[in-house]
Design a protein around this motif. Structure first.
Motif, PDB file in Angstrom:
ATOM      1  N   UNK A   1     -21.526  -5.672  -0.934  1.00  0.00           N
ATOM      2  CA  UNK A   1     -20.369  -6.188  -1.673  1.00  0.00           C
ATOM      3  C   UNK A   1     -19.436  -7.040  -0.812  1.00  0.00           C
ATOM      4  N   UNK A   2     -19.931  -7.517   0.340  1.00  0.00           N
ATOM      5  CA  UNK A   2     -19.159  -8.412   1.210  1.00  0.00           C
ATOM      6  C   UNK A   2     -17.788  -7.828   1.568  1.00  0.00           C
ATOM      7  N   UNK A   3     -17.831  -6.658   2.134  1.00  0.00           N
ATOM      8  CA  UNK A   3     -16.630  -5.977   2.589  1.00  0.00           C
ATOM      9  C   UNK A   3     -16.646  -5.940   4.116  1.00  0.00           C
ATOM     10  N   UNK A   4     -15.497  -6.130   4.738  1.00  0.00           N
ATOM     11  CA  UNK A   4     -15.408  -6.106   6.194  1.00  0.00           C
ATOM     12  C   UNK A   4     -15.912  -4.779   6.747  1.00  0.00           C
ATOM     13  N   UNK A   5     -16.713  -4.835   7.813  1.00  0.00           N
ATOM     14  CA  UNK A   5     -17.184  -3.587   8.432  1.00  0.00           C
ATOM     15  C   UNK A   5     -16.041  -2.705   8.933  1.00  0.00           C
ATOM     16  N   UNK A   6     -14.866  -3.313   9.188  1.00  0.00           N
ATOM     17  CA  UNK A   6     -13.720  -2.573   9.679  1.00  0.00           C
ATOM     18  C   UNK A   6     -12.872  -1.983   8.556  1.00  0.00           C
ATOM     19  N   UNK A   7     -13.202  -2.322   7.309  1.00  0.00           N
ATOM     20  CA  UNK A   7     -12.412  -1.858   6.163  1.00  0.00           C
ATOM     21  C   UNK A   7     -12.686  -0.374   5.904  1.00  0.00           C
ATOM     22  N   UNK A   8     -11.646   0.428   6.004  1.00  0.00           N
ATOM     23  CA  UNK A   8     -11.804   1.879   5.809  1.00  0.00           C
ATOM     24  C   UNK A   8     -11.328   2.338   4.435  1.00  0.00           C
ATOM     25  N   UNK A   9     -10.861   1.395   3.619  1.00  0.00           N
ATOM     26  CA  UNK A   9     -10.272   1.784   2.345  1.00  0.00           C
ATOM     27  C   UNK A   9     -11.130   1.415   1.138  1.00  0.00           C
ATOM     28  N   UNK A  10     -12.126   0.558   1.335  1.00  0.00           N
ATOM     29  CA  UNK A  10     -12.910   0.049   0.201  1.00  0.00           C
ATOM     30  C   UNK A  10     -13.617   1.161  -0.557  1.00  0.00           C
ATOM     31  N   UNK A  11     -14.115   2.147   0.184  1.00  0.00           N
ATOM     32  CA  UNK A  11     -14.821   3.259  -0.446  1.00  0.00           C
ATOM     33  C   UNK A  11     -14.255   4.576   0.089  1.00  0.00           C
ATOM     34  N   UNK A  12     -13.793   5.409  -0.845  1.00  0.00           N
ATOM     35  CA  UNK A  12     -13.287   6.723  -0.459  1.00  0.00           C
ATOM     36  C   UNK A  12     -14.388   7.758  -0.527  1.00  0.00           C
ATOM     37  N   UNK A  13     -14.203   8.844   0.201  1.00  0.00           N
ATOM     38  CA  UNK A  13     -15.256   9.873   0.197  1.00  0.00           C
ATOM     39  C   UNK A  13     -14.683  11.230   0.592  1.00  0.00           C
ATOM     40  N   UNK A  14     -15.403  12.245   0.192  1.00  0.00           N
ATOM     41  CA  UNK A  14     -15.121  13.612   0.620  1.00  0.00           C
ATOM     42  C   UNK A  14     -16.441  14.213   1.077  1.00  0.00           C
ATOM     43  N   UNK A  15     -16.493  14.567   2.357  1.00  0.00           N
ATOM     44  CA  UNK A  15     -17.726  15.085   2.948  1.00  0.00           C
ATOM     45  C   UNK A  15     -17.696  16.614   2.920  1.00  0.00           C
ATOM     46  N   UNK A  16     -18.278  17.183   1.871  1.00  0.00           N
ATOM     47  CA  UNK A  16     -18.310  18.640   1.741  1.00  0.00           C
ATOM     48  C   UNK A  16     -19.141  19.270   2.851  1.00  0.00           C
ATOM     49  N   UNK A  17     -20.231  18.604   3.229  1.00  0.00           N
ATOM     50  CA  UNK A  17     -21.085  19.125   4.290  1.00  0.00           C
ATOM     51  C   UNK A  17     -20.340  19.240   5.601  1.00  0.00           C
ATOM     52  N   UNK A  18     -19.510  18.248   5.909  1.00  0.00           N
ATOM     53  CA  UNK A  18     -18.730  18.259   7.149  1.00  0.00           C
ATOM     54  C   UNK A  18     -17.710  19.389   7.139  1.00  0.00           C
TER      55      UNK A  18
END
Length: 422
Positions: A260-277
């Protein structure tokens, strides 16, 4: 060691301990307390572990929940603040490019994370509840506890069926739950469309992603109802058992950023919750608790055993004349030494057994108190008897080792000097 089988030996030990009741009792408390701590804390740690296992039962603990957000860095001609989207077609791309992924379940919802729910009605009763579009594989990630019927299947998804699985609170509102009315095959109106109820589920502990005021319909039906095309709200990603979920999370975001042509440094484009972590942190904490329990219990037992050595040194000094008389009438040094060592072992072992019994009793009480408390992550506190046996063995061994100090002192007593002592 024939001394063990002699009646006189045990009579001497009995009279020796009886003549110093308070001192012996206070000494035994140290070892008993150490074993009590060891058993009760180890059992409590196991109870917490069992409680969290029960709490997370039915959940794929090696899973990641991922959703789309806004970009915060301009990139490739796009301004920042661009709204990202997740597409069902991304699933095949992700599973192909990231072999550590086991499977991905797409899901869309209304009424979660601050979004408004949907109006549902039946026979004059209505209410606003959460509505989720899901697939059968979603039940593998968070298994529903069904009290009626079944969950969604592949045919429901393939044929875009108007079927619905409702939470227990929705069931109680629309059906006569006091008479245990069977809702299967009955209809509920959702946004002007009638859905046949195929299942009812209950939830022990509500969460932002699942509660008893939520209903599930086939994802294909949901997308058609809201005209979403292939857009979905959340990817529930389950990694393979041997994969590092943190690495999988990073790889998923990197692949989506490339597409989706998003900067590799962008930390906000996709949010997540890592239950395994998070689950890994929890298990690490529980392992640390068990290790700390073993260390604390062992050190406390060691302190108690050392106290036994000190008390036996005092006993040997008080019985100097008695030991001298025994040596004068022919008692061998080995017999005197073994007598003291046997006293040390008796005190140590008796103390340990008492501590073990009281520790088990405490765990039984805790089990009775928390048995039906679903809100407390504590269940069936048990102790590995192998660990207890190992602790007992170490305790007795330490008792023998520290008992050698007063035993050797007793052996060195010369009969003539002992008989002269006051």
């Amino acid at each position: 060691m024939n001394i063990v089988f002699k009646k006189d030996t045990w009579q001497e030990i009995y009279h020796s301990l009886r003549s110093n009741k308070l001192r012996t009792f206070l000494t035994m408390i140290g070892v008993a307390w150490g074993m009590f701590l060891y058993v009760s804390l180890l059992g409590a740690a196991k109870g917490m572990e069992n409680g969290f296992d029960k709490l997370f039962s039915g959940f794929a603990t090696n899973s990641i929940f991922l959703w789309a957000q806004n970009t915060n860095i301009p990139y490739a001609g796009f301004a920042k603040g661009r709204q990202m989207e997740l597409d069902r077609n991304d699933i095949e791309m992700l599973t192909t490019r990231i072999p550590e992924i086991d499977y991905i379940s797409p899901q869309s919802s209304k009424g979660s994370f601050g979004t408004p729910g949907e109006l549902m009605s039946r026979t004059g009763k209505n209410g606003t509840y959460g509505l989720n579009g899901d697939s059968p594989i979603g039940n593998k990630i968070s298994e529903k506890k069904l009290i009626f019927g079944r969950y969604l299947n592949d045919a429901d998804l393939a044929l875009n069926k108007n079927v619905i699985v409702i939470g227990e609170e929705i069931y109680k509102n629309f059906f006569d739950h006091k008479k245990n009315e069977n809702p299967i095959g009955q209809s509920i109106n959702v946004r002007g469309t009638f859905f046949n109820v195929i299942g009812v589920f209950s939830v022990k502990r509500a969460s932002p992603m699942e509660n008893a005021q939520t209903a599930y319909i086939p994802l294909t039906t949901y997308m058609k109802m809201f005209n979403d095309g292939d857009k979905v709200d959340v990817f529930s990603i389950v990694s393979k058992p041997d994969a590092d979920v943190a690495i999988v999370e990073t790889k998923v975001k990197d692949v989506l950023k490339q597409k989706y042509n998003v900067s590799p440094e962008d930390t906000n484009a996709f949010g997540s919750f890592n239950l395994g972590k998070e689950f890994k942190k929890l298990t690490g904490f529980l392992d640390g608790m068990q290790l700390l329990t073993i260390i604390v219990g062992t050190l406390t037992i060691l302190a108690g055993v050392i106290a036994i050595s000190n008390i036996l040194l005092i006993t040997v000094k008080e019985r100097t004349k008695e030991i001298g008389i025994r040596r004068a009438i022919g008692a061998k040094p080995a017999e005197v030494r073994n007598q003291i060592l046997l006293e040390s072992v008796v005190i140590t072992l008796t103390s340990g057994i008492l501590g073990f019994i009281f520790g088990i009793l405490l765990l039984m009480v805790l089990d009775m108190i928390t048995k039906n408390q679903e809100d407390i992550p504590f269940y069936n506190p048990t102790v590995d008897y192998g660990n207890v046996f190992a602790a007992m063995t170490i305790m007795v061994t330490l008792g023998l080792i520290v008992g050698m100090i007063p035993a050797q002192r007793a052996v060195k007593i010369k009969p003539i000097e002992a008989l002269r002592s006051e």
